[in-house]
Design a protein around this motif. Structure first.
Motif, short mmCIF file in Angstrom:
data_model
loop_
_atom_site.label_atom_id
_atom_site.label_comp_id
_atom_site.label_asym_id
_atom_site.label_seq_id
_atom_site.Cartn_x
_atom_site.Cartn_y
_atom_site.Cartn_z
N GLU A 86 -39.39 117.98 -61.96
CA GLU A 86 -38.67 117.17 -60.99
C GLU A 86 -37.90 116.09 -61.74
O GLU A 86 -38.39 115.53 -62.72
N MET A 87 -36.69 115.82 -61.22
CA MET A 87 -35.90 114.75 -61.80
C MET A 87 -35.21 113.96 -60.69
O MET A 87 -35.08 114.44 -59.57
N ASN A 88 -34.78 112.77 -61.02
CA ASN A 88 -34.10 111.89 -60.07
C ASN A 88 -32.76 112.52 -59.68
O ASN A 88 -31.99 112.94 -60.54
N GLU A 89 -32.48 112.57 -58.39
CA GLU A 89 -31.23 113.16 -57.91
C GLU A 89 -30.00 112.36 -58.34
O GLU A 89 -28.90 112.90 -58.37
N ASP A 90 -30.16 111.08 -58.64
CA ASP A 90 -29.04 110.25 -59.07
C ASP A 90 -28.69 110.44 -60.55
O ASP A 90 -27.65 109.97 -61.00
N ALA A 91 -29.56 111.08 -61.30
CA ALA A 91 -29.30 111.31 -62.72
C ALA A 91 -28.44 112.56 -62.90
O ALA A 91 -28.39 113.43 -62.04
N VAL A 92 -27.77 112.61 -64.04
CA VAL A 92 -26.91 113.74 -64.37
C VAL A 92 -27.52 114.47 -65.56
O VAL A 92 -27.74 113.87 -66.62
N ILE A 93 -27.80 115.76 -65.39
CA ILE A 93 -28.45 116.52 -66.44
C ILE A 93 -27.45 117.40 -67.17
O ILE A 93 -26.54 117.96 -66.56
N LYS A 94 -27.62 117.48 -68.48
CA LYS A 94 -26.76 118.32 -69.31
C LYS A 94 -27.67 119.10 -70.26
O LYS A 94 -28.53 118.52 -70.93
N GLU A 95 -27.48 120.42 -70.29
CA GLU A 95 -28.30 121.23 -71.19
C GLU A 95 -27.70 121.20 -72.59
O GLU A 95 -26.50 121.37 -72.78
N ASP A 96 -28.56 120.96 -73.56
CA ASP A 96 -28.17 121.01 -74.96
C ASP A 96 -28.62 122.36 -75.50
O ASP A 96 -28.94 123.27 -74.74
N LYS A 97 -28.69 122.51 -76.79
CA LYS A 97 -29.10 123.80 -77.35
C LYS A 97 -30.62 123.98 -77.29
O LYS A 97 -31.37 123.02 -77.22
N ASN A 98 -31.05 125.21 -77.28
CA ASN A 98 -32.46 125.59 -77.34
C ASN A 98 -33.31 124.95 -76.24
O ASN A 98 -34.41 124.49 -76.48
N CYS A 99 -32.79 124.91 -75.02
CA CYS A 99 -33.50 124.37 -73.86
C CYS A 99 -33.84 122.89 -74.00
O CYS A 99 -34.84 122.41 -73.45
N GLY A 100 -33.02 122.17 -74.72
CA GLY A 100 -33.12 120.72 -74.74
C GLY A 100 -32.20 120.17 -73.66
O GLY A 100 -31.25 120.83 -73.25
N PHE A 101 -32.50 118.99 -73.17
CA PHE A 101 -31.70 118.41 -72.09
C PHE A 101 -31.45 116.93 -72.34
O PHE A 101 -32.25 116.25 -72.98
N SER A 102 -30.33 116.47 -71.82
CA SER A 102 -30.01 115.05 -71.77
C SER A 102 -29.89 114.70 -70.29
O SER A 102 -29.06 115.27 -69.60
N ILE A 103 -30.71 113.79 -69.83
CA ILE A 103 -30.68 113.35 -68.44
C ILE A 103 -30.09 111.94 -68.45
O ILE A 103 -30.73 110.99 -68.89
N HIS A 104 -28.85 111.82 -67.97
CA HIS A 104 -28.10 110.58 -68.06
C HIS A 104 -28.23 109.74 -66.79
O HIS A 104 -28.19 110.27 -65.68
N TYR A 105 -28.34 108.44 -66.99
CA TYR A 105 -28.35 107.44 -65.93
C TYR A 105 -27.14 106.54 -66.16
O TYR A 105 -27.24 105.51 -66.84
N PRO A 106 -25.97 106.92 -65.64
CA PRO A 106 -24.75 106.17 -65.93
C PRO A 106 -24.80 104.70 -65.51
O PRO A 106 -24.29 103.84 -66.22
N LYS A 107 -25.42 104.38 -64.38
CA LYS A 107 -25.47 102.99 -63.90
C LYS A 107 -26.31 102.11 -64.82
O LYS A 107 -26.09 100.91 -64.90
#
Length: 188
Positions: free
Chosen positions: A54-75
């Motif tokens: 589960e992740m916060n709906e306000d966050a923006v997720i981006k998949e990196d390589k090998n099933c790594g992720f960056s979950i961004h909180y722009p605010k």
């Protein structure tokens, strides 16, 4: 004439004295910025990778390589970085690396590192959540594993010079999201 001038000057001095006896004007104390964030709403995230969470709906997720992720909180100018590794009879090495990342990189700037073990036998998720206080590069880290096939690490970074007091409200908000992510982690 001289008496009139002296009388007028005396009255002016008396008025000046009376007017100048007000309370001193003091500057207003410095105010602190109050940061209010919306109440977190969570949704499951799942894709082709061998885990979901589960992740916060306000966050923006981006998949990196090998099933790594960056979950961004722009605010908040923050990111949770997730790294996935497959366990290949090297769980001891993976655990050692995760613990070294926490202790070797953060002990110089950290005031305290608190460990919070995590055990969810129903989902076969075991790990550790680290809360780092002080002006360290990251204030929250975790690892989670099933000890057989899967190993995930996560850490929170802010795009600002580490100053624990000033990022505390945002850090607390993102740390709660990361803890929720860890607690809802499921292997596929």
């Amino acid at each position: 004439m001289v008496k009139k001038i002296i009388g007028v000057l005396s009255i002016l001095l008396l008025l000046l004295f009376v007017v100048s006896c007000k309370d001193d004007v003091l500057p207003k104390p410095a105010s602190q910025l109050r940061l209010d964030y919306p109440e977190a709403r969570y949704a499951y995230f799942s894709n082709h990778c061998p885990f979901e969470f589960e992740m916060n709906e306000d966050a923006v997720i981006k998949e990196d390589k090998n099933c790594g992720f960056s979950i961004h909180y722009p605010k908040m100018k923050a990111t949770i970085y997730l790294t996935y590794k497959t366990v290949n009879n090297d769980i001891s090495s993976l655990l050692r690396d995760a613990q070294n990342l926490t202790y070797k990189l953060h002990t110089q700037k950290a005031d305290e590192i608190m460990e919070q073990p995590f055990i969810n036998p129903d989902k076969k998720v075991y790990g550790m959540l680290y809360n780092v206080t002080g002006n360290a590069a990251t204030n929250s880290l975790f690892y989670a594993t099933d000890s057989i096939k899967h190993f995930v690490t996560g850490s929170v970074y802010f795009y600002a010079k580490p100053n624990f007091d000033s990022i505390l409200p945002a850090e607390s908000y993102v740390k709660n999201d990361m803890q929720r992510l860890m607690e809802t982690l499921k292997w596929k």
